[in-house]
Design a protein around this motif. Structure first.
Motif, PDB file in Angstrom:
ATOM      1  N   VAL A  48       0.848  -1.180   0.000  1.00 46.78           N
ATOM      2  CA  VAL A  48       0.000   0.000   0.000  1.00 46.78           C
ATOM      3  C   VAL A  48       0.894   1.244   0.000  1.00 46.78           C
ATOM      4  CG1 VAL A  48      -1.747   1.307   1.275  1.00 46.78           C
ATOM      5  CG2 VAL A  48      -1.866  -1.203   1.172  1.00 46.78           C
ATOM      6  N   ILE A  50       0.486   5.330   0.464  1.00 48.94           N
ATOM      7  CA  ILE A  50      -0.370   6.450   0.842  1.00 48.94           C
ATOM      8  C   ILE A  50       0.465   7.719   0.822  1.00 48.94           C
ATOM      9  CG2 ILE A  50      -1.820   7.445   2.652  1.00 48.94           C
ATOM     10  CD1 ILE A  50      -2.458   4.648   3.571  1.00 48.94           C
ATOM     11  N   ALA A 247      -6.961   9.881   0.849  1.00 48.74           N
ATOM     12  CA  ALA A 247      -7.139   9.493  -0.549  1.00 48.74           C
ATOM     13  C   ALA A 247      -6.246  10.388  -1.408  1.00 48.74           C
ATOM     14  CB  ALA A 247      -8.599   9.626  -0.974  1.00 48.74           C
ATOM     15  N   VAL A 249      -5.461   6.253  -2.281  1.00 50.26           N
ATOM     16  CA  VAL A 249      -4.680   5.136  -1.747  1.00 50.26           C
ATOM     17  C   VAL A 249      -4.314   4.245  -2.923  1.00 50.26           C
ATOM     18  CG1 VAL A 249      -4.689   3.127  -0.234  1.00 50.26           C
ATOM     19  CG2 VAL A 249      -5.786   5.238   0.508  1.00 50.26           C
ATOM     20  N   HIS A 281     -10.858  -5.205  -1.393  1.00 51.68           N
ATOM     21  CA  HIS A 281     -11.211  -3.882  -1.900  1.00 51.68           C
ATOM     22  C   HIS A 281     -11.209  -3.915  -3.425  1.00 51.68           C
ATOM     23  CE1 HIS A 281      -9.906  -2.923   2.182  1.00 51.68           C
ATOM     24  NE2 HIS A 281     -10.524  -1.756   2.059  1.00 51.68           N
ATOM     25  N   GLY A 283     -10.387  -2.282  -6.881  1.00 51.42           N
ATOM     26  CA  GLY A 283      -9.364  -1.369  -7.356  1.00 51.42           C
ATOM     27  C   GLY A 283      -9.339  -1.294  -8.870  1.00 51.42           C
ATOM     28  N   ILE A 316      -7.189   2.255  -5.259  1.00 51.76           N
ATOM     29  CA  ILE A 316      -8.306   1.695  -4.509  1.00 51.76           C
ATOM     30  C   ILE A 316      -9.518   2.603  -4.704  1.00 51.76           C
ATOM     31  CG2 ILE A 316      -9.116   0.960  -2.244  1.00 51.76           C
ATOM     32  CD1 ILE A 316      -6.806  -0.676  -3.390  1.00 51.76           C
ATOM     33  N   PRO A 319     -11.180   3.520  -0.455  1.00 46.45           N
ATOM     34  CA  PRO A 319     -10.239   3.171   0.614  1.00 46.45           C
ATOM     35  C   PRO A 319     -10.857   3.396   1.985  1.00 46.45           C
ATOM     36  CG  PRO A 319      -9.679   5.295  -0.339  1.00 46.45           C
ATOM     37  CD  PRO A 319     -10.785   4.740  -1.177  1.00 46.45           C
ATOM     38  N   LEU A 323      -6.354   0.198   5.391  1.00 46.74           N
ATOM     39  CA  LEU A 323      -5.196   0.142   4.508  1.00 46.74           C
ATOM     40  C   LEU A 323      -4.184   1.181   4.976  1.00 46.74           C
ATOM     41  CD1 LEU A 323      -6.967  -0.169   1.054  1.00 46.74           C
ATOM     42  CD2 LEU A 323      -5.904  -1.998   2.386  1.00 46.74           C
TER      43      LEU A 323
END
Length: 344
Positions: A48, A50, A247, A249, A281, A283, A316, A319, A323
């Motif tokens: 992940v 971010i 966001a 993500v 999730h 994506g 994603i 999100p 995560l």
């Protein structure tokens, strides 16, 4: 009456058939391709990603208040910190006074001379003409007296000089009156208007600096670090807070070259974390790198680590806080024409 042997065969066939239907419906047997082969989908592994932002003031000063702490959630536009605004308020006041001065000057230039000023110029011109007339009379008398040798040559020369000075003063008064009657030059008005616009720009800049004494959140997120405290003197290059954005993500994934042709931007995938493997999730593949690279050590695949891979980014769709930065995840590329397992 069915023989026992035949009964066992039929029972075994029913069991195998039921398992096959269940596996087919669950997607474990994949999708049948036109050539008769099955497409088992594609499983990739990644982490992940971010975004984080280092927040600071655009102006320097002393921090007056810090309104958030580590772990606090922030909303877009929320005030997070504030500098002492008094120095910038003083600059705004000075800029407002300068603008008022320039606007008054511009108004005077655009209005031109007042009627009283024009009348004064005409009176001065008339006075200078009268002086010139007297000088002419004095010069004529001096010439007559000199012709009769009543006065010396020096007196005649003085009368001629007085007449010349009176003529010059009359011409000067005439031109001054002409300038008053013509009004202000267009170039002077343009210069005054430019000075007023510059003063307006200075005021706008001062107000912008005053507004920048408040530090606002650029987007929704969570405060990760509080790097300064109230009372600290900071410059425009200093970071005050670190915020992790909610966001977008992303998931950073690497795919081997033989599987590259099975992927394309916009393809829907499923992303599952180790902590919640049963709640994947949704994506979307948003980016596929055009440049190959060696497999990073942090990537876990069943291929050799010396193989070349291509980096891709999975965004994603919805999100949630589950995560987190750097979390390892599994990306499942469904079989062709498949919409994947039920999830968020």
């Amino acid at each position: 009456m069915i023989p026992p042997r035949l009964k066992r065969v039929l029972l075994a066939g029913l069991i195998v058939g039921g398992l096959g239907v269940g596996l087919w419906q669950s997607g474990l047997l994949g999708r049948l391709k036109p050539d008769g082969r099955t497409d088992p989908g594609l499983t990739l592994y990644g982490n992940v990603d971010i975004r984080q932002v280092q927040l600071g003031f655009r102006v320097s000063g002393r921090i007056e208040t810090l309104q958030v702490d580590e772990g606090d959630s922030v909303a877009p536009g929320q005030t997070l910190a504030r500098l002492d605004p008094r120095p910038y308020q003083d600059r705004v006041s000075a800029a407002e006074a300068k603008l008022a001065q320039q606007m008054a000057t511009l108004a005077r230039l655009e209005a031109g001379p007042r009627p009283a000023e024009i009348a004064e110029g005409r009176a001065t011109h008339a006075e200078r003409l009268a002086d010139l007339h007297n000088a002419d009379l004095a010069l004529d008398r001096a010439r007559t007296l000199r012709h009769s040798e009543t006065i010396a040559q020096a007196a005649l020369d003085q009368a001629e000089a007085n007449r010349a000075m009176a003529a010059a003063r009359a011409a000067s008064a005439r031109e001054s009156l002409r300038l008053l009657e013509q009004g202000t030059r267009a170039e002077e008005i343009a210069a005054g208007r430019a000075a007023a616009e510059a003063a307006q720009a200075d005021l706008a800049a001062a107000r912008t600096d005053l507004a920048d004494t408040d530090l606002h959140a650029p987007a929704a997120g969570v405060v990760l670090s509080r790097l300064r405290e109230a009372g600290a003197i900071v410059s425009a290059a200093d970071s005050v807070l670190t915020v992790s954005l909610l966001a977008p993500v992303w998931v950073r994934v690497y795919v081997a070259e033989p599987d590259l042709g099975r992927l394309h931007p916009g393809m829907k995938v499923w992303v599952a974390s180790d902590s919640q493997p049963d709640r994947p999730h949704r994506g979307t593949i948003g980016f596929i790198s055009p440049v190959a690279e060696f497999t990073p050590k942090s990537v876990e695949t069943t291929d050799l680590r010396t193989d070349l891979v291509y980096r891709l980014r999975v965004v994603i769709d919805l999100p949630d806080p589950g995560l987190r930065q750097g979390m390892p995840v599994t990306v499942q590329i469904p079989p062709e024409a498949d919409h994947g397992p039920a999830g968020r």
